[in-house]
Design a protein around this motif. Structure first.
Motif, PDB file in Angstrom:
ATOM      1  N   VAL A 168      39.654  42.050 -20.430  1.00  0.00           N
ATOM      2  CA  VAL A 168      40.605  43.142 -20.611  1.00  0.00           C
ATOM      3  C   VAL A 168      40.822  43.329 -22.100  1.00  0.00           C
ATOM      4  N   HIS A 169      40.832  44.578 -22.537  1.00  0.00           N
ATOM      5  CA  HIS A 169      41.039  44.893 -23.950  1.00  0.00           C
ATOM      6  C   HIS A 169      42.496  45.293 -24.163  1.00  0.00           C
ATOM      7  N   ALA A 170      43.191  44.482 -24.948  1.00  0.00           N
ATOM      8  CA  ALA A 170      44.606  44.698 -25.210  1.00  0.00           C
ATOM      9  C   ALA A 170      44.823  45.049 -26.674  1.00  0.00           C
ATOM     10  N   LYS A 171      45.968  45.624 -26.954  1.00  0.00           N
ATOM     11  CA  LYS A 171      46.347  45.912 -28.333  1.00  0.00           C
ATOM     12  C   LYS A 171      47.184  44.757 -28.882  1.00  0.00           C
ATOM     13  N   ASP A 172      47.296  44.720 -30.201  1.00  0.00           N
ATOM     14  CA  ASP A 172      47.941  43.592 -30.871  1.00  0.00           C
ATOM     15  C   ASP A 172      49.456  43.749 -30.860  1.00  0.00           C
ATOM     16  N   THR A 173      50.016  43.623 -29.662  1.00  0.00           N
ATOM     17  CA  THR A 173      51.461  43.690 -29.475  1.00  0.00           C
ATOM     18  C   THR A 173      51.925  42.400 -28.812  1.00  0.00           C
ATOM     19  N   VAL A 174      53.207  42.112 -28.896  1.00  0.00           N
ATOM     20  CA  VAL A 174      53.732  40.845 -28.404  1.00  0.00           C
ATOM     21  C   VAL A 174      53.368  40.621 -26.936  1.00  0.00           C
ATOM     22  N   ASN A 175      52.841  39.436 -26.644  1.00  0.00           N
ATOM     23  CA  ASN A 175      52.478  39.013 -25.288  1.00  0.00           C
ATOM     24  C   ASN A 175      51.361  39.834 -24.658  1.00  0.00           C
ATOM     25  N   PHE A 176      50.766  40.759 -25.431  1.00  0.00           N
ATOM     26  CA  PHE A 176      49.599  41.510 -24.993  1.00  0.00           C
ATOM     27  C   PHE A 176      49.885  42.303 -23.709  1.00  0.00           C
ATOM     28  N   GLY A 237      60.660  33.822 -23.555  1.00  0.00           N
ATOM     29  CA  GLY A 237      61.806  34.680 -23.817  1.00  0.00           C
ATOM     30  C   GLY A 237      62.177  34.714 -25.296  1.00  0.00           C
ATOM     31  N   ALA A 238      62.128  33.553 -25.944  1.00  0.00           N
ATOM     32  CA  ALA A 238      62.449  33.487 -27.371  1.00  0.00           C
ATOM     33  C   ALA A 238      61.435  34.274 -28.196  1.00  0.00           C
ATOM     34  N   ASN A 239      60.161  34.174 -27.826  1.00  0.00           N
ATOM     35  CA  ASN A 239      59.122  34.919 -28.533  1.00  0.00           C
ATOM     36  C   ASN A 239      59.307  36.424 -28.355  1.00  0.00           C
ATOM     37  N   LEU A 240      59.658  36.844 -27.151  1.00  0.00           N
ATOM     38  CA  LEU A 240      59.918  38.255 -26.899  1.00  0.00           C
ATOM     39  C   LEU A 240      61.137  38.736 -27.689  1.00  0.00           C
ATOM     40  N   ALA A 241      62.174  37.918 -27.740  1.00  0.00           N
ATOM     41  CA  ALA A 241      63.380  38.304 -28.486  1.00  0.00           C
ATOM     42  C   ALA A 241      63.066  38.558 -29.952  1.00  0.00           C
ATOM     43  N   ARG A 242      62.145  37.761 -30.499  1.00  0.00           N
ATOM     44  CA  ARG A 242      61.786  37.919 -31.916  1.00  0.00           C
ATOM     45  C   ARG A 242      60.876  39.115 -32.162  1.00  0.00           C
ATOM     46  N   ASN A 243      60.043  39.455 -31.194  1.00  0.00           N
ATOM     47  CA  ASN A 243      58.942  40.375 -31.479  1.00  0.00           C
ATOM     48  C   ASN A 243      58.942  41.687 -30.712  1.00  0.00           C
ATOM     49  N   LEU A 244      59.769  41.834 -29.668  1.00  0.00           N
ATOM     50  CA  LEU A 244      59.803  43.104 -28.963  1.00  0.00           C
ATOM     51  C   LEU A 244      60.333  44.206 -29.877  1.00  0.00           C
ATOM     52  N   PRO A 245      59.795  45.411 -29.763  1.00  0.00           N
ATOM     53  CA  PRO A 245      60.303  46.511 -30.593  1.00  0.00           C
ATOM     54  C   PRO A 245      61.718  46.904 -30.207  1.00  0.00           C
TER      55      PRO A 245
END
Length: 419
Positions: A168-176, A237-245
């Motif tokens: 699968v080809h994903a873009k460089d966004t948090v958690n892909f 969850g912590a990673n998402l909190a830091r990196n979600l737009p």
């Protein structure tokens, strides 16, 4: 060459060696290298394959030999600075034309490679394998702005044609892709389940609905989190909190509700600790007793067997309303993420099917429900349409898939690429 012989690294090494390629497995120290070798051989499907893998595998405790290898896969801990330091060392030792990948489950590649040499940045992409590597089909490949097309093609071809992965080809966004949507479903589900527990449902009732009756794995919500581990979900969850737009719907669910946080704090993490939301006890006569945890009462009790035949997420009944609240919202979330996390709906659907074992991907789910029914439900409640549902409505079409084509973000149908 695989740098890091933990769960993921040993699985990648085993898959590559089983495919007939010489593999260098690098770990810190002789003891760690021996354990990495043991883990890699344990991933063999049978004794013959174990011997075949052993014949192709070399272990090392330093990076000196990586210059002989065409693909160098970094598979160390999910720590940004540790990865950056290792990649800088790899860059000084690798040969021209070699491809580098970092196996991360959610750290953006641009963050990992920021400030590193241009030569490295053009030859690196994320290879996000799913655990266990020998079993799970999904491989997400994620480039960033500096990654060359040749690098992506080389990794995709090797993953698909040699390792037998679903690429699968994903873009460089948090958690892909897969973890962005799948973890939204799990983290949001923990929050959305609490009011239903307060109304008298048990976790077994919720899992019975959010499993086979709606096309999800039999673990359901709580059973799946038990399998993954609350500690892992806390990290996610912590990673998402830091990196979600800013403004992302997932930001509301990056921490646990109080009842679940209490489990984390007492290390009631799931199967790895003998129990999380469920546990299995052995009676004196050798029989087994499955128990469920009462999140509100804070006590274990015998688990009930709950049978649910079918759930229509758009039906105005108790099961349908619960199913929509805990799964339908995830479908809407996914419909708002294209083209942000992937160029098309096909990559999104494949990621959830191959990575989370959903019977249908989010857009296949929406087609199954009927996009016009979903649009009518949203219009009735006054909610705006997610991006792809708005594209579908504007295009005047009925479904996201039509025959062997899919609806693109341009409102036109395009051929579905081969798997």
């Amino acid at each position: 060459a695989v740098i890091g012989g933990g769960t993921m690294g040993s699985g990648i090494a085993a898959a590559s060696a089983a495919a007939g390629f010489p593999v260098l497995l690098v770990e810190r120290g002789e003891q760690a290298a021996a354990k990495a070798l043991e883990r890699t051989l344990a991933a063999a499907h049978d004794e013959a394959e174990r011997q075949s893998i052993a014949a192709k595998l070399t272990t090392a405790t330093n990076l000196d030999g990586i210059g002989d290898y065409d693909w160098i896969c970094e598979a160390i801990i999910e720590d940004l600075e540790a990865k950056r330091d290792l990649l800088a060392r790899i860059e000084s030792l690798r040969k021209d034309g070699s491809v580098i990948s970092t196996n991360t489950s959610g750290i953006p590649l641009s963050t990992i490679t920021a400030g590193l040499p241009a030569r490295l940045r053009q030859d690196i992409a994320v290879t996000h394998f799913f655990n266990p590597v020998r079993v799970m089909r999904l491989l997400e490949i994620v480039p960033d702005a500096d990654t060359s097309p040749d690098t992506v093609v080389a990794l995709a071809d090797f993953g698909r044609l040699t390792l037998g992965k679903g690429v699968v080809h994903a873009k460089d966004t948090v958690n892909f892709i897969a973890n962005r949507i799948g973890c939204f479903w799990m983290l949001a589900g923990l929050h959305k389940a609490i009011p239903h527990l307060e109304q008298g449902l048990g976790i077994e009732d919720i899992d019975a609905i959010l499993s086979a009756p709606v096309g999800l794995p039999n673990t359901g919500l709580f059973g799946l989190i038990d399998l993954i581990g609350l500690d892992v979900m806390h990290y996610v969850g912590a990673n998402l909190a830091r990196n979600l737009p800013s403004g992302d719907a997932g930001l509301a669910f990056t921490s646990f509700p109080a009842e679940v946080q209490a489990l984390l704090e007492r290390r009631q993490l799931g199967r790895k600790t003998g129990g999380g939301f469920y546990r299995v006890l052995k009676n004196e006569d050798g029989s087994k007793l499955k128990e469920a945890f009462d999140l509100l009462g804070g006590q274990w009790r015998p688990a009930r067997n709950v049978a649910v035949d079918r759930v229509d997420l758009l039906a105005d009944d108790a099961n349908g309303r619960l199913g929509w609240e805990l799964l339908g919202e995830t479908l809407l979330y996914a419909a708002d993420l294209v083209p942000q996390i992937a160029d098309d709906i096909v990559n999104v659907d494949r990621a959830l099917r191959w990575g989370f074992a959903w019977q249908r991907g989010p857009f296949q789910f929406l087609d199954h429900l009927g996009p016009q029914r979903v649009i009518a439900k949203l219009r009735k409640s006054g909610r705006p349409l997610p991006n792809l549902l708005a594209v579908l409505e504007k295009a005047g079409v009925e479904t996201f898939y039509r025959g062997d084509t899919y609806l693109g973000v341009d409102g036109r149908y395009h051929p579905i690429p081969a798997e």
